[in-house]
Scaffold this motif. Sequence first.
Motif, short mmCIF file in Angstrom:
data_model
loop_
_atom_site.label_atom_id
_atom_site.label_comp_id
_atom_site.label_asym_id
_atom_site.label_seq_id
_atom_site.Cartn_x
_atom_site.Cartn_y
_atom_site.Cartn_z
N VAL A 374 0.86 -1.19 0.00
CA VAL A 374 0.00 0.00 0.00
C VAL A 374 0.90 1.24 0.00
CG1 VAL A 374 -1.78 1.28 1.22
CG2 VAL A 374 -1.88 -1.21 1.18
N GLY A 375 1.79 1.30 0.97
CA GLY A 375 2.72 2.43 1.01
C GLY A 375 3.82 2.30 -0.03
N LEU A 376 4.41 1.13 -0.08
CA LEU A 376 5.59 0.94 -0.94
C LEU A 376 5.29 1.26 -2.41
CD1 LEU A 376 8.57 -0.18 -1.04
CD2 LEU A 376 7.52 -2.26 -1.93
N GLN A 377 4.21 0.70 -2.94
CA GLN A 377 3.95 0.90 -4.37
C GLN A 377 3.51 2.33 -4.66
OE1 GLN A 377 5.69 -1.26 -5.39
NE2 GLN A 377 4.50 -2.69 -6.59
N THR A 378 2.87 2.97 -3.70
CA THR A 378 2.53 4.39 -3.85
C THR A 378 3.82 5.20 -3.99
OG1 THR A 378 0.56 4.14 -2.46
CG2 THR A 378 1.44 6.37 -2.72
N ALA A 379 4.74 4.96 -3.06
CA ALA A 379 5.98 5.74 -3.05
C ALA A 379 6.89 5.36 -4.23
CB ALA A 379 6.70 5.52 -1.72
N MET A 380 6.86 4.08 -4.62
CA MET A 380 7.63 3.66 -5.81
C MET A 380 7.14 4.42 -7.04
SD MET A 380 9.97 1.22 -5.65
CE MET A 380 10.01 -0.44 -6.24
N GLY A 381 5.82 4.59 -7.15
CA GLY A 381 5.26 5.31 -8.28
C GLY A 381 5.79 6.74 -8.36
N MET A 382 5.91 7.37 -7.19
CA MET A 382 6.43 8.75 -7.17
C MET A 382 7.87 8.78 -7.70
SD MET A 382 5.36 9.69 -3.34
CE MET A 382 3.95 10.64 -2.96
N ARG A 383 8.65 7.80 -7.25
CA ARG A 383 10.07 7.78 -7.65
C ARG A 383 10.21 7.37 -9.11
NH1 ARG A 383 14.06 7.86 -3.90
NH2 ARG A 383 13.33 8.68 -1.91
N MET A 384 9.36 6.44 -9.56
CA MET A 384 9.45 6.03 -10.97
C MET A 384 9.09 7.20 -11.87
SD MET A 384 8.36 2.05 -11.22
CE MET A 384 6.74 2.16 -10.52
N ALA A 385 8.10 7.98 -11.45
CA ALA A 385 7.72 9.16 -12.24
C ALA A 385 8.90 10.12 -12.31
CB ALA A 385 6.51 9.84 -11.62
N ALA A 386 9.58 10.31 -11.19
CA ALA A 386 10.73 11.24 -11.18
C ALA A 386 11.82 10.73 -12.13
CB ALA A 386 11.27 11.39 -9.76
N TYR A 387 12.07 9.43 -12.11
CA TYR A 387 13.11 8.87 -12.98
C TYR A 387 12.72 9.00 -14.46
CZ TYR A 387 15.81 5.44 -15.56
OH TYR A 387 16.60 4.84 -16.51
N VAL A 388 11.48 8.62 -14.77
CA VAL A 388 11.03 8.68 -16.16
C VAL A 388 11.07 10.12 -16.67
CG1 VAL A 388 8.98 8.36 -17.64
CG2 VAL A 388 9.66 6.56 -16.04
N ALA A 389 10.72 11.07 -15.80
CA ALA A 389 10.68 12.48 -16.22
C ALA A 389 12.07 13.06 -16.41
CB ALA A 389 9.91 13.29 -15.17
N THR A 390 13.03 12.62 -15.58
CA THR A 390 14.34 13.30 -15.58
C THR A 390 15.46 12.45 -16.15
OG1 THR A 390 14.90 12.42 -13.39
CG2 THR A 390 13.71 14.55 -13.46
N GLY A 391 15.29 11.13 -16.18
CA GLY A 391 16.37 10.23 -16.60
C GLY A 391 17.44 10.06 -15.53
N ASP A 392 17.22 10.64 -14.35
CA ASP A 392 18.21 10.54 -13.28
C ASP A 392 17.94 9.30 -12.43
OD1 ASP A 392 19.89 10.76 -11.13
OD2 ASP A 392 19.33 12.83 -10.64
N LYS A 393 18.83 8.30 -12.59
CA LYS A 393 18.61 7.00 -11.91
C LYS A 393 18.62 7.13 -10.39
CE LYS A 393 19.12 2.86 -14.46
NZ LYS A 393 19.89 2.65 -15.67
N ARG A 394 19.23 8.20 -9.88
CA ARG A 394 19.28 8.35 -8.42
C ARG A 394 17.88 8.52 -7.82
NH1 ARG A 394 23.53 13.09 -8.29
NH2 ARG A 394 22.08 13.63 -9.95
N ALA A 395 16.90 8.83 -8.69
CA ALA A 395 15.52 8.96 -8.20
C ALA A 395 14.97 7.59 -7.79
CB ALA A 395 14.63 9.57 -9.27
N LEU A 396 15.53 6.52 -8.35
CA LEU A 396 15.00 5.18 -8.06
C LEU A 396 15.56 4.68 -6.73
CD1 LEU A 396 15.26 3.52 -11.58
CD2 LEU A 396 13.20 4.43 -10.45
N PRO A 397 14.68 4.27 -5.80
CA PRO A 397 15.18 3.88 -4.48
C PRO A 397 15.94 2.57 -4.49
CG PRO A 397 12.78 3.60 -4.62
CD PRO A 397 13.21 4.26 -5.89
N PHE A 398 15.52 1.62 -5.34
CA PHE A 398 16.17 0.31 -5.40
C PHE A 398 17.02 0.24 -6.67
CE2 PHE A 398 12.44 -0.36 -2.79
CZ PHE A 398 12.93 -1.15 -1.77
N PRO A 399 18.08 -0.58 -6.65
CA PRO A 399 18.89 -0.72 -7.86
C PRO A 399 18.09 -1.37 -9.00
CG PRO A 399 19.58 -2.29 -6.17
CD PRO A 399 18.55 -1.41 -5.54
#
Length: 434
Positions: A374-399
């Motif tokens: 519930v929490g994890l996938q919500t927060a993953m979505g935020m980070r995936m959006a940041a990565y897809v938008a910027t191309g900056d892999k550091r946005a992704l929490p997991f390798p």
Amino acid sequence: MGSMTEPFPLAPSLWAATAPPAPPTPPLEGSVSADVCVVGAGYAGLSTALHLAERGIKTIVLEAHEPGWGGSGRNGGQVIPGIKYDPDEIEAMFPDHGADLAAFVGSTAEAVFDLIDRHGMDVPRVRNGWIQGAHTPHAVETVRGRAEQWARRGARTAFLDKAATERHLGTAQYDAGWIDYRGGAIQPLAYARGLARAALAAGASIHGGSKVAALARSGSRWTATTERGASVVADKVVVCTNGYTGDLVPRLRQTVIAPNSFQVATAPLSDNVRKSILPEGQVTSDTRNLLLYFRLDHAGRFVIGGRGPFREPRSAVDWAHLERIIEKMYPQLKGAPIEHRWCGRVALTRDFLPHLHEPEPGLLIDIGCMGRGVGLQTAMGMRMAAYVATGDKRALPFPVVPIKPLPLHPMHKAYVSAIIAWYRMTDGGVKAAA
Ligand SMILES: Cc1cc2nc3c(=O)[nH]c(=O)nc-3n(C[C@H](O)[C@H](O)[C@H](O)COP(=O)(O)OP(=O)(O)OC[C@H]3O[C@@H](n4cnc5c(N)ncnc54)[C@H](O)[C@@H]3O)c2cc1C
């Protein structure tokens, strides 16, 4: 519920019976283009779409059924921060960015409650904490350490001795426990629908009844084609199909085991009985390998979940073990009518971590919620959006890791049944109340 969604019905459940109506998400027609195509409208896909749309990125979500049809509309609604590993373990496993990762997984419950408030979502919720009961003396030390580790990182937590655990839960079942005040409860389908409404309001498009049958790359563009022959051409694709992953991406389904978790809910309880169970409004799960999780819902129904057969259920008998457990733990619930029985699939990985994959440029995949999403996938979505938008892999929490099928995956049903039998033996049974 909504007439647009009738051809793609949700499985019956307590949540389907009590959620506010779904927003219209008609099937995709024709061929359209977008910046990003998201496959799967659970928390991960919807949160990704919401946060991409908020950045002004044209996003189309394709969902086989309707938003929240998968685990996101069927779960226990317990909003629990963290993952299977404790923060000290996370820091040891990831020497480079373990502290950031621990902070990320610790922030996931907050992300849910914050989004609900920010978007004014119509979601029954309570935030009085999550309790984890220790089912053996050995587990007492585990939960004590867990509470201490998170407290050292600034979280409001407490170790609960046996008496305090009994007071909070209303059952003497556990040897001790800990409480994490960051956690709480939501109506899970209402939340999935709230996310869908928020994503639509931010400018994303969502199409139910639009199962993606093929993904193909041509140069730098991707085409997602639905079973009915409609298509989205996009620069990037994000696949969020978790426990309902099929054969869309080669070998992906073989990276997880996706067992069903089963739940039942009683009719609303009388005030007196209600006050004797989780009287302070917490939700709870335990330290068993095949964990038991239970709570009251917003109308005072007792809701409990746990193991069940790997296959889809055949009759009410497949939930009978949960009904027996209710009576053992809470004799005052003996004879309480069971009004809802349902189940859903979680995705388990070999290393007990959620997995991010990027097998080709422009194709990002999130799979392996480990039953706590519930929490994890919500927060993953935020980070995936940041990565897809910027191309900056550091946005992704997991390798980002390679797609690596589990050995002997074709045997996984037999394998899971054997593990379930083993865990049932080693977890020990539920004790009858004195
Ligand atoms: C019974 C149960 C109880 C749970 N209890 C809890 C709990 O109390 N707390 C907690 O934190 N977590 C819990 N979980 C886990 C949590 O529900 C999941 O981690 C989370 O919902 C996963 O979200 P998701 O978006 O990754 O996947 P899902 O919500 O499963 O969404 C995947 C979606 O992809 C769609 N899809 C699949 N293939 C395609 C395709 N080819 N084209 C288009 N769409 C496709 C499916 O239709 C589905 O809607 C529970 C899960 C279950 C099943």
